[in-house]
Design an enzyme around this catalytic site. Structure first.
Site, PDB file in Angstrom:
ATOM      1  N   HIS A  72       0.867  -1.199   0.000  1.00  0.00           N
ATOM      2  CA  HIS A  72       0.000   0.000   0.000  1.00  0.00           C
ATOM      3  C   HIS A  72       0.899   1.244   0.000  1.00  0.00           C
ATOM      4  O   HIS A  72       1.776   1.354  -0.842  1.00  0.00           O
ATOM      5  CB  HIS A  72      -0.948  -0.112   1.202  1.00  0.00           C
ATOM      6  CG  HIS A  72      -2.049   0.892   1.282  1.00  0.00           C
ATOM      7  ND1 HIS A  72      -2.419   1.725   0.264  1.00  0.00           N
ATOM      8  CD2 HIS A  72      -2.878   1.185   2.318  1.00  0.00           C
ATOM      9  CE1 HIS A  72      -3.429   2.490   0.663  1.00  0.00           C
ATOM     10  NE2 HIS A  72      -3.735   2.187   1.906  1.00  0.00           N
ATOM     11  N   HIS A  79      -2.142  -2.557  -9.457  1.00  0.00           N
ATOM     12  CA  HIS A  79      -3.175  -1.947  -8.616  1.00  0.00           C
ATOM     13  C   HIS A  79      -4.398  -2.860  -8.603  1.00  0.00           C
ATOM     14  O   HIS A  79      -4.716  -3.493  -9.612  1.00  0.00           O
ATOM     15  CB  HIS A  79      -3.566  -0.569  -9.171  1.00  0.00           C
ATOM     16  CG  HIS A  79      -4.215   0.315  -8.166  1.00  0.00           C
ATOM     17  ND1 HIS A  79      -5.548   0.226  -7.861  1.00  0.00           N
ATOM     18  CD2 HIS A  79      -3.696   1.282  -7.374  1.00  0.00           C
ATOM     19  CE1 HIS A  79      -5.835   1.127  -6.930  1.00  0.00           C
ATOM     20  NE2 HIS A  79      -4.732   1.780  -6.607  1.00  0.00           N
ATOM     21  N   ASP A  84       2.516   5.461  -6.517  1.00  0.00           N
ATOM     22  CA  ASP A  84       3.775   5.424  -5.764  1.00  0.00           C
ATOM     23  C   ASP A  84       5.012   5.476  -6.644  1.00  0.00           C
ATOM     24  O   ASP A  84       6.109   5.772  -6.148  1.00  0.00           O
ATOM     25  CB  ASP A  84       3.812   4.168  -4.893  1.00  0.00           C
ATOM     26  CG  ASP A  84       2.798   4.261  -3.762  1.00  0.00           C
ATOM     27  OD1 ASP A  84       1.932   3.378  -3.657  1.00  0.00           O
ATOM     28  OD2 ASP A  84       2.853   5.262  -3.027  1.00  0.00           O
TER      29      ASP A  84
HETATM   30  C1  SDX Z   1      -1.457   2.122  -3.312  1.00  0.00           C
HETATM   31  O1  SDX Z   1      -6.131   0.604  -3.265  1.00  0.00           O
HETATM   32  C2  SDX Z   1      -5.674   1.786  -3.500  1.00  0.00           C
HETATM   33  O2  SDX Z   1      -6.340   2.642  -4.042  1.00  0.00           O
HETATM   34  C3  SDX Z   1      -4.232   2.027  -3.042  1.00  0.00           C
HETATM   35  C4  SDX Z   1      -3.625   3.366  -3.477  1.00  0.00           C
HETATM   36  C5  SDX Z   1      -4.278   4.539  -2.764  1.00  0.00           C
HETATM   37  O3  SDX Z   1      -4.246   5.655  -3.297  1.00  0.00           O
HETATM   38  O4  SDX Z   1      -4.713   4.342  -1.603  1.00  0.00           O
HETATM   39  O5  SDX Z   1      -3.776   3.517  -4.881  1.00  0.00           O
HETATM   40  C6  SDX Z   1      -2.147   3.426  -3.120  1.00  0.00           C
HETATM   41  O6  SDX Z   1      -1.399   1.337  -2.405  1.00  0.00           O
HETATM   42  C7  SDX Z   1      -0.922   1.779  -4.671  1.00  0.00           C
HETATM   43  C8  SDX Z   1      -0.308   0.345  -4.752  1.00  0.00           C
HETATM   44  C9  SDX Z   1       1.095   0.410  -4.172  1.00  0.00           C
HETATM   45  N1  SDX Z   1       1.649  -0.943  -4.067  1.00  0.00           N
HETATM   46  C10 SDX Z   1       2.657  -1.354  -4.892  1.00  0.00           C
HETATM   47  O7  SDX Z   1       3.136  -0.684  -5.794  1.00  0.00           O
HETATM   48  C11 SDX Z   1       3.203  -2.722  -4.557  1.00  0.00           C
HETATM   49  C12 SDX Z   1       3.366  -3.542  -5.836  1.00  0.00           C
HETATM   50  N2  SDX Z   1       2.047  -3.870  -6.346  1.00  0.00           N
HETATM   51  C13 SDX Z   1       1.489  -5.165  -6.053  1.00  0.00           C
HETATM   52  O8  SDX Z   1       1.733  -5.544  -4.735  1.00  0.00           O
HETATM   53  C14 SDX Z   1       0.032  -5.283  -6.502  1.00  0.00           C
HETATM   54  O9  SDX Z   1      -0.040  -4.780  -7.757  1.00  0.00           O
HETATM   55  C15 SDX Z   1      -1.062  -4.672  -5.635  1.00  0.00           C
HETATM   56  C16 SDX Z   1      -1.014  -5.160  -4.234  1.00  0.00           C
HETATM   57  C17 SDX Z   1      -0.981  -3.200  -5.655  1.00  0.00           C
HETATM   58  C18 SDX Z   1      -2.382  -5.127  -6.239  1.00  0.00           C
HETATM   59  O10 SDX Z   1      -2.339  -6.476  -6.213  1.00  0.00           O
HETATM   60  P1  SDX Z   1      -3.587  -7.431  -6.509  1.00  0.00           P
HETATM   61  O11 SDX Z   1      -4.759  -6.704  -7.043  1.00  0.00           O
HETATM   62  O12 SDX Z   1      -3.827  -8.268  -5.315  1.00  0.00           O
HETATM   63  O13 SDX Z   1      -3.019  -8.205  -7.727  1.00  0.00           O
HETATM   64  P2  SDX Z   1      -2.294  -9.615  -7.612  1.00  0.00           P
HETATM   65  O14 SDX Z   1      -1.261  -9.611  -6.539  1.00  0.00           O
HETATM   66  O15 SDX Z   1      -3.358 -10.636  -7.580  1.00  0.00           O
HETATM   67  O16 SDX Z   1      -1.473  -9.662  -8.999  1.00  0.00           O
HETATM   68  C19 SDX Z   1      -2.059 -10.202 -10.190  1.00  0.00           C
HETATM   69  C20 SDX Z   1      -0.862 -10.693 -11.018  1.00  0.00           C
HETATM   70  C21 SDX Z   1       0.050 -11.644 -10.227  1.00  0.00           C
HETATM   71  O17 SDX Z   1       0.701 -12.453 -11.181  1.00  0.00           O
HETATM   72  P3  SDX Z   1       0.138 -14.001 -11.377  1.00  0.00           P
HETATM   73  O18 SDX Z   1       0.211 -14.656 -10.012  1.00  0.00           O
HETATM   74  O19 SDX Z   1      -1.278 -13.819 -11.897  1.00  0.00           O
HETATM   75  O20 SDX Z   1       1.091 -14.587 -12.401  1.00  0.00           O
HETATM   76  O21 SDX Z   1      -0.023  -9.561 -11.357  1.00  0.00           O
HETATM   77  C22 SDX Z   1       1.260  -9.719 -10.780  1.00  0.00           C
HETATM   78  C23 SDX Z   1       1.097 -10.714  -9.633  1.00  0.00           C
HETATM   79  O22 SDX Z   1       2.331 -11.364  -9.397  1.00  0.00           O
HETATM   80  N3  SDX Z   1       1.662  -8.415 -10.240  1.00  0.00           N
HETATM   81  C24 SDX Z   1       2.895  -7.924 -10.333  1.00  0.00           C
HETATM   82  C25 SDX Z   1       2.842  -6.674  -9.693  1.00  0.00           C
HETATM   83  N4  SDX Z   1       1.593  -6.456  -9.245  1.00  0.00           N
HETATM   84  C26 SDX Z   1       0.875  -7.544  -9.589  1.00  0.00           C
HETATM   85  N5  SDX Z   1       4.038  -8.435 -10.875  1.00  0.00           N
HETATM   86  C27 SDX Z   1       5.131  -7.645 -10.769  1.00  0.00           C
HETATM   87  N6  SDX Z   1       5.157  -6.436 -10.157  1.00  0.00           N
HETATM   88  C28 SDX Z   1       4.042  -5.924  -9.615  1.00  0.00           C
HETATM   89  N7  SDX Z   1       4.084  -4.754  -9.024  1.00  0.00           N
END
Ligand code: SDX
Length: 377
Positions: A220, A259, A313
Site C-alpha cells: 500500500h 493496482h 507510488d
Molecule cells: C497504493 O487501493 C488503492 O487505491 C491504493 C492506493 C491509494 O491511493 O490508496 O492507490 C495506493 O497502495 C498503490 C499500490 C502500491 N503498491 C505497490 O506498488 C506494490 C506492488 N504492487 C502489487 O503488490 C500489486 O499490484 C497490488 C497489491 C498493488 C495489487 O495487487 P492485486 O490486485 O492483489 O493483484 P495480484 O497480486 O493478484 O497480482 C495479479 C498478477 C500476479 O501475477 P500471477 O500470479 O497472476 O502470475 O499480477 C502480478 C502478480 O504477481 N503483479 C505484479 C505486480 N503487481 C501484480 N508483478 C510484478 N510487479 C508488480 N508490481
C-alpha cells in the site's frame, strides 16, 4: 456459489461521494472533478474542503477554512517532549502512528464521534501532523524543532518546519500537488481500515492510528519508499533492463506497479511523471527520472498485457526525492495527505453507520473431541 471473495476483491463495502475511480479507463475524480484539473488548478486546502463538503468553496469559505486549518498547526503544549523522547533511530512511520495516537491524550473529549466533533478532531490532526513529522526528523538530526508559521500554506509550512528555511515557490507548489494527488482514493485498504474502526463508534484517533498502520505496508502506501530503494539499487539506466527482468524471473514484485483497481495507468502517476521530470531537470536528478522512465517502458513491454501499470507510488518517489525529502519520509507524506480522505470517510461512515462485520468461511473440523492433556501426542 460461495460468497467468499478473498481480500474482498470486487466487493462493494461502502458508498462514498468523494472519489470516483474507473480502473479500466484510468479515471480518478474527487467529487466529480478530474484529478488532473485539481492537480493543475487547486490547492491542498481547497481539495480538503471539497472532500469534506462535496463541493468547491467560495473564496470567503476557502479563506475561512484556511485560517481555521492554520490555527491548528501548533502542537499541544508539552507534546514536543514526546517527540524528543523518541529514539533518534526510530522509523518515521512508527513515530507518526504512535504520536497521532498520543494526540488523544491531550483531547479533553477524545471519544466524541458526532460528525461535527469528528470533523474538528480530523482538522486538528491534519493541522498538526506536519509539525510532528518535521520535528521528529529534526530531532533525529540533532536539531531543535522549528515552530510552525501560520502565515504559510500547508505545503510551505511543512517544508519550512522541516528545513528551517522557506521553500521556493516551485518546491512548495510541487509538494502541494503531491498532497492533492494523495488525498483520497476510494476504499483503499487504509481508508477501509478507518471506516471499519469508526463503525464500532470508536474514536477518530483510533481510526486514524489504525489507518496509518495499514498505510505503512509495502503493498500500500509503503511502496513509495520501496520504489526509491529499487531506484537506488539500479546503478544506471542501462542496468535497468537486467534488474527488472531478473526480478520478474524470480516472480518478485516491481514496486510502484500494479493496482487492485487500475488496469490502466493510474492518472496520478501520469501527473506525477510530468512533475518528476520537471523537478529532476531543475535539481540535476535527470538520471533518476530516466531510470524510472526506462523501468516503465520495460514493464509496459512485459506486463501491460496483464494490466500492470505504474501506480501513484512510482513517480512520487522521484518527486519526493527531488523536493529533498529523505526516503523514509515518503510514506509519512502519503499519510499526511491521506488524513484528509480518511477523515472524510470517517465523517461519511458516521453519517450513515452500519457496523462492519463480514462473515468468515469456516474450513476447520467439527465435533472434535477434547483430549485430556496427558493423552495428547
Ligand atoms: C497504493 O487501493 C488503492 O487505491 C491504493 C492506493 C491509494 O491511493 O490508496 O492507490 C495506493 O497502495 C498503490 C499500490 C502500491 N503498491 C505497490 O506498488 C506494490 C506492488 N504492487 C502489487 O503488490 C500489486 O499490484 C497490488 C497489491 C498493488 C495489487 O495487487 P492485486 O490486485 O492483489 O493483484 P495480484 O497480486 O493478484 O497480482 C495479479 C498478477 C500476479 O501475477 P500471477 O500470479 O497472476 O502470475 O499480477 C502480478 C502478480 O504477481 N503483479 C505484479 C505486480 N503487481 C501484480 N508483478 C510484478 N510487479 C508488480 N508490481
Amino acid at each position: 456459489m460461495s460468497d467468499y471473495a478473498k481480500g474482498l476483491e470486487g466487493v462493494t463495502a461502502a458508498e462514498t461521494q468523494m472519489s470516483y475511480i474507473d480502473g479500466t479507463a484510468g479515471i480518478l475524480e474527487y467529487v466529480g472533478i478530474p484529478i488532473g484539473e485539481l492537480g493543475s488548478h487547486s490547492t491542498f486546502e481547497e481539495t480538503v474542503f471539497l472532500l469534506w463538503n462535496n463541493r468547491l468553496p467560495t473564496r470567503a469559505e476557502l479563506d475561512g477554512f484556511t485560517k481555521d486549518l492554520r490555527a491548528r498547526y501548533r502542537l499541544p503544549d508539552g507534546f514536543i517532549d514526546r517527540i524528543r523522547a523518541c529514539p533518534q533511530d526510530a522509523q518515521p512511520m512508527h513515530v507518526l502512528r504512535t504520536l497521532v495516537s498520543a494526540l488523544a491524550l491531550y483531547d479533553k473529549n477524545p471519544n466524541a464521534n458526532d460528525v461535527p466533533s469528528a470533523r474538528e478532531k480530523g482538522l486538528n490532526i491534519l493541522g498538526c501532523t506536519p509539525a510532528i513529522v518535521a520535528a521528529f526528523d529534526r530531532h533525529r538530526r540533532g536539531l531543535d524543532p522549528v515552530a510552525p508559521d501560520s502565515s504559510l500554506s500547508f505545503a510551505e509550512n511543512f517544508l519550512y518546519m522541516l528545513n528551517g528555511t522557506k521553500p521556493t515557490p516551485t518546491m512548495a507548489r510541487a509538494f502541494d500537488i503531491c498532497m492533492i494527488l494523495h488525498a483520497d482514493h476510494g476504499l483503499n485498504n487504509s481508508t477501509f481500515t478507518a471506516r471499519v474502526v469508526i463503525s464500532t463508534l470508536s474514536d477518530v484517533y483510533s481510526a486514524l492510528t489504525a489507518a496509518i498502520g495499514s498505510l505503512r505496508g509495502p503493498l500500500h502506501g509503503g511502496a513509495n519508499e520501496e520504489v526509491m530503494v529499487m531506484l537506488n539499487e539500479i546503478p544506471s539506466v542501462d542496468a535497468a533492463e537486467k534488474y527488472v527482468m531478473d526480478k520478474l524471473e524470480r516472480k518478485e514484485l516491481i514496486m510502484g506497479f500494479g493496482h487492485r483497481v487500475y488496469k490502466a495507468k493510474d492518472p496520478r502517476a501520469s501527473h506525477l511523471q510530468v512533475l518528476a521530470k520537471q523537478l529532476a531537470t531543475d535539481t540535476g536528478n535527470q538520471a533518476l527520472f530516466e531510470k524510472s522512465n526506462k523501468i516503465e517502458q520495460i514493464m509496459h513491454r512485459e506486463r501491460a498485457a496483464k494490466g500492470i501499470y505504474p501506480n501513484v507510488d512510482f513517480y512520487s518517489a522521484t518527486t519526493y526525492h527531488c523536493i529533498g525529502l529523505k526516503l523514509d519520509l515518503f510514506t509519512p507524506m502519503f499519510a499526511m495527505s491521506r488524513l484528509a480522505g480518511w477523515t472524510g470517510h470517517i465523517i461519511e461512515q458516521l453519517s450513515d453507520n452500519r457496523l462492519f462485520r463480514p462473515k468468515a468461511k469456516y474450513v476447520g473440523p467439527h465435533n472434535a473431541p477434547y483430549v485430556p492433556i496427558d493423552q495428547r501426542g
